[in-house]
Enzyme design. Structure first.
Site, PDB file in Angstrom:
ATOM      1  N   CYS A 260       0.821  -1.210   0.000  1.00  0.00           N
ATOM      2  CA  CYS A 260       0.000   0.000   0.000  1.00  0.00           C
ATOM      3  C   CYS A 260       0.857   1.264   0.000  1.00  0.00           C
ATOM      4  O   CYS A 260       1.511   1.546  -0.991  1.00  0.00           O
ATOM      5  CB  CYS A 260      -0.994  -0.033   1.155  1.00  0.00           C
ATOM      6  SG  CYS A 260      -2.411   1.039   0.851  1.00  0.00           S
ATOM      7  N   HIS A 344      -4.313  -4.727   0.016  1.00  0.00           N
ATOM      8  CA  HIS A 344      -4.000  -5.248   1.347  1.00  0.00           C
ATOM      9  C   HIS A 344      -4.058  -6.770   1.334  1.00  0.00           C
ATOM     10  O   HIS A 344      -5.118  -7.344   1.505  1.00  0.00           O
ATOM     11  CB  HIS A 344      -4.950  -4.674   2.392  1.00  0.00           C
ATOM     12  CG  HIS A 344      -4.658  -3.243   2.697  1.00  0.00           C
ATOM     13  ND1 HIS A 344      -3.834  -2.857   3.731  1.00  0.00           N
ATOM     14  CD2 HIS A 344      -5.021  -2.107   2.074  1.00  0.00           C
ATOM     15  CE1 HIS A 344      -3.714  -1.543   3.736  1.00  0.00           C
ATOM     16  NE2 HIS A 344      -4.429  -1.066   2.739  1.00  0.00           N
ATOM     17  N   GLU A 346      -3.112  -8.611   3.541  1.00  0.00           N
ATOM     18  CA  GLU A 346      -3.445  -9.100   4.886  1.00  0.00           C
ATOM     19  C   GLU A 346      -4.955  -9.066   5.133  1.00  0.00           C
ATOM     20  O   GLU A 346      -5.398  -9.458   6.218  1.00  0.00           O
ATOM     21  CB  GLU A 346      -2.704  -8.285   5.943  1.00  0.00           C
ATOM     22  CG  GLU A 346      -3.267  -6.887   6.223  1.00  0.00           C
ATOM     23  CD  GLU A 346      -2.841  -5.832   5.209  1.00  0.00           C
ATOM     24  OE1 GLU A 346      -2.239  -6.199   4.186  1.00  0.00           O
ATOM     25  OE2 GLU A 346      -3.124  -4.650   5.438  1.00  0.00           O
TER      26      GLU A 346
END
Lengths: 371, 179
Positions: A260, A344, A346
């Site tokens: 990011c 993202h 994650e």
């Protein structure tokens, strides 16, 4: 007790009326929307939302309450929350309190009863703009406050959400399925990292040390890292040009992953410029295509700026693109173990399809170590 | 592929200078005028116009860049590629001169008009193009034209500019074997 009336005031003078369901204060920020259907607790605590008033396009929020585990940082990061309907009777076995109670406990205002479809259409056509959520000021007062406050792009938000001191991530603080003995050292340059990045690295046998955003290349290398991660974070990457020099001097020293904001810093380090998107990418169903394989991954995203690949040096190539607008979503170095992703991986919230990026990062570290 | 030059570098330079004069004349000066180039090649053209106007009027005209990626009407059939939009100021009350390299079907101008008006309500929008090649599919016309070039549908008009392509030239290309 009837709910207190509240307003969302936009910088162009538009006023949306609703009712207050968080703290009865006034708070301003850049008004952005997320299309994720769930995950409000993760979104509220995502440091990349600092300085922003978050609008949820999904019409109901708060229905599964708030728990102690699903936080992505140590506090609520958004400046305010805008929803169509806030549920005040949540039902979930992990729920400990309501969304409204959570907002109030951290002095963050929330407004419910807003036509979030009309609001989102406005933000999509005119672009994101500044706005204030208020229940204790008149719309005129809030508008005057907005016009005198600094704009989103003028504030270095990373300083407010990152760490001043180095720290080691404590896996015990989180319920990760831990490898007994971490075999790799990872340094995370913390521009506003989300806990789930730490959890996923710890699960993969990494001991994680986080450093402040201005950590020098020497400080980072002094920790003998097997891998270096430049984290997500809020705001305009132009404020992080001090990291650009750090990134440049780390190329070839250890595998690097940028996520990011970290991806944008990497892009700038390789000569690209970054630019502000009209209304950003925020949500949990953004299609991203791997340029090499053609495969499309559904990704979680939260970014308002993008890398303009025009200026990229020939050492690095665009590895992934966003299918909605063709913008750059990933970079890969042609010869060194350096990669970055704009989305993202994650998740938190969002699909877990892309945690493979962390596996690749670990593979890059192991390849260097065995080679 | 057969290509022939229809505008040389010198002719492009003259066309830009003439349009600059026309812009100043038509708008009785430059109050509230802003040039907005459409990506990709409208942007360097807008910069050149601003430079030429600066030489005529001793005034500087602001220049912006507009991307129409998400406003195109063929968005469903081809993946959009969004580039930065960079407008120097609010469009409210301004006389906006939209600048593009080639005017053809008029569809990208339609997209640009929609994109622009989403940023505010300009006092007026005018259109400047280097080449008008005809074959309009929408009721759109240019206010300033560098050169009208009648073309056949199977021909391509290539505008090459120093800033994007290394040299200045406008040429018409068609596949070999086509008449």
């Amino acid at each position: 007790m009837p709910a207190r009336p509240a307003q969302l005031v936009l910088e162009d003078g538009t006023v949306f009326r609703g009712e207050s369901f968080g703290a009865d204060v006034t708070s301003a920020g850049e008004v952005v929307f997320s299309t994720a259907m769930t995950g409000y607790q993760e979104m509220l605590t995502d440091p990349s939302f600092a300085g922003q008033v978050l609008v949820l396009t999904y019409p109901l929020a708060g229905n599964y309450g708030i728990n102690a585990e699903d936080v992505e940082s140590k506090r609520i990061q958004v400046a305010g929350l805008v929803v169509h309907e806030a549920c005040d009777a949540p039902s979930h076995w992990r729920s400990e309190r309501t969304l409204g109670e959570y907002l109030a406990s951290e002095s963050i205002p929330g407004i419910a009863g807003v036509d979030t479809r009309a609001l989102t259409r406005k933000l999509r056509s005119a672009g994101v703009m500044m706005g204030a959520v208020t229940s204790d000021e008149t719309p005129e007062q809030a508008l005057a406050r907005l016009r005198s406050a600094p704009r989103y792009g003028e504030v270095d938000l990373v300083r407010g959400v990152s760490t001043d001191e180095p720290y080691e991530w404590d896996p015990a603080a989180s319920d990760v399925r831990l490898k007994p003995d971490p075999q790799r050292n990872v340094v995370v340059v913390d521009d506003g990292v989300k806990y789930n990045i730490m959890r996923l690295l710890a699960e993969r046998g990494c001991r994680v040390t986080a450093l402040p955003p201005d950590a020098s290349a020497e400080t980072i290398l002094a920790l003998s890292p097997d891998g270096i991660l430049f984290s997500p974070g809020p705001g305009d990457p132009k404020f992080l040009d001090y990291q650009v020099a750090t990134v440049r001097s780390l190329i070839g020293k250890a595998p690097i992953l940028g996520i990011c904001l970290g991806h944008q810093v990497l892009g700038r380090a390789f000569g690209a410029d970054t630019f502000k998107l009209k209304f950003g990418h925020r949500g949990a169903n953004h299609p991203v295509q791997d340029v090499e394989t053609g495969r499309v991954h559904i990704t979680a995203q939260n970014h308002g700026y993008a890398v303009d690949p025009d200026g990229l040096s020939s050492d690095i190539e665009v590895s992934q693109v966003h299918l909605n607008d063709g913008t750059c979503e990933g970079l890969r170095h042609r010869s060194e173990p350096v990669m970055s992703i704009q989305y993202h991986s994650e998740a938190s919230p969002g699909p877990l399809d892309n945690v493979y990026v962390f596996d690749r990062f670990v593979e890059m570290m192991d390849a260097v170590n065995s080679g | 592929m057969i290509a022939r030059t229809v505008l040389s570098a010198e002719e492009i330079r003259r066309a830009v200078r003439r349009i600059a004069h026309e812009i100043v004349e038509r708008n009785h000066g430059l109050a509230d005028v802003v040039l907005v180039g459409m990506r990709t090649r409208g942007v360097p053209l807008a910069n050149r116009l601003a430079e030429a106007i600066g030489e005529i009027e001793d005034a500087s005209v602001p220049v912006g860049a507009l991307d129409i990626g998400l406003y195109r009407d063929d968005i469903a059939s081809r993946a959009p590629h969004v580039q930065p939009t960079d407008l120097p100021m609010a469009m409210e009350g301004r006389t906006v001169i939209l600048v593009d390299d080639v005017l053809y079907t008029g569809r990208s101008i339609r997209a640009a008009l929609n994109a622009l008006t989403d940023f505010g309500r300009p006092a007026a929008i005018q259109l400047a193009v280097l080449v008008d090649r005809g074959h309009r599919q929408l009721p759109i016309r240019a206010d300033y034209v560098g050169k009208n070039i009648p073309t056949a549908l199977h021909e391509d008009v290539d505008v090459l500019l120093e800033e994007t392509d290394g040299h200045d030239e406008v040429r018409i290309a068609r596949e070999e074997g086509e008449q």
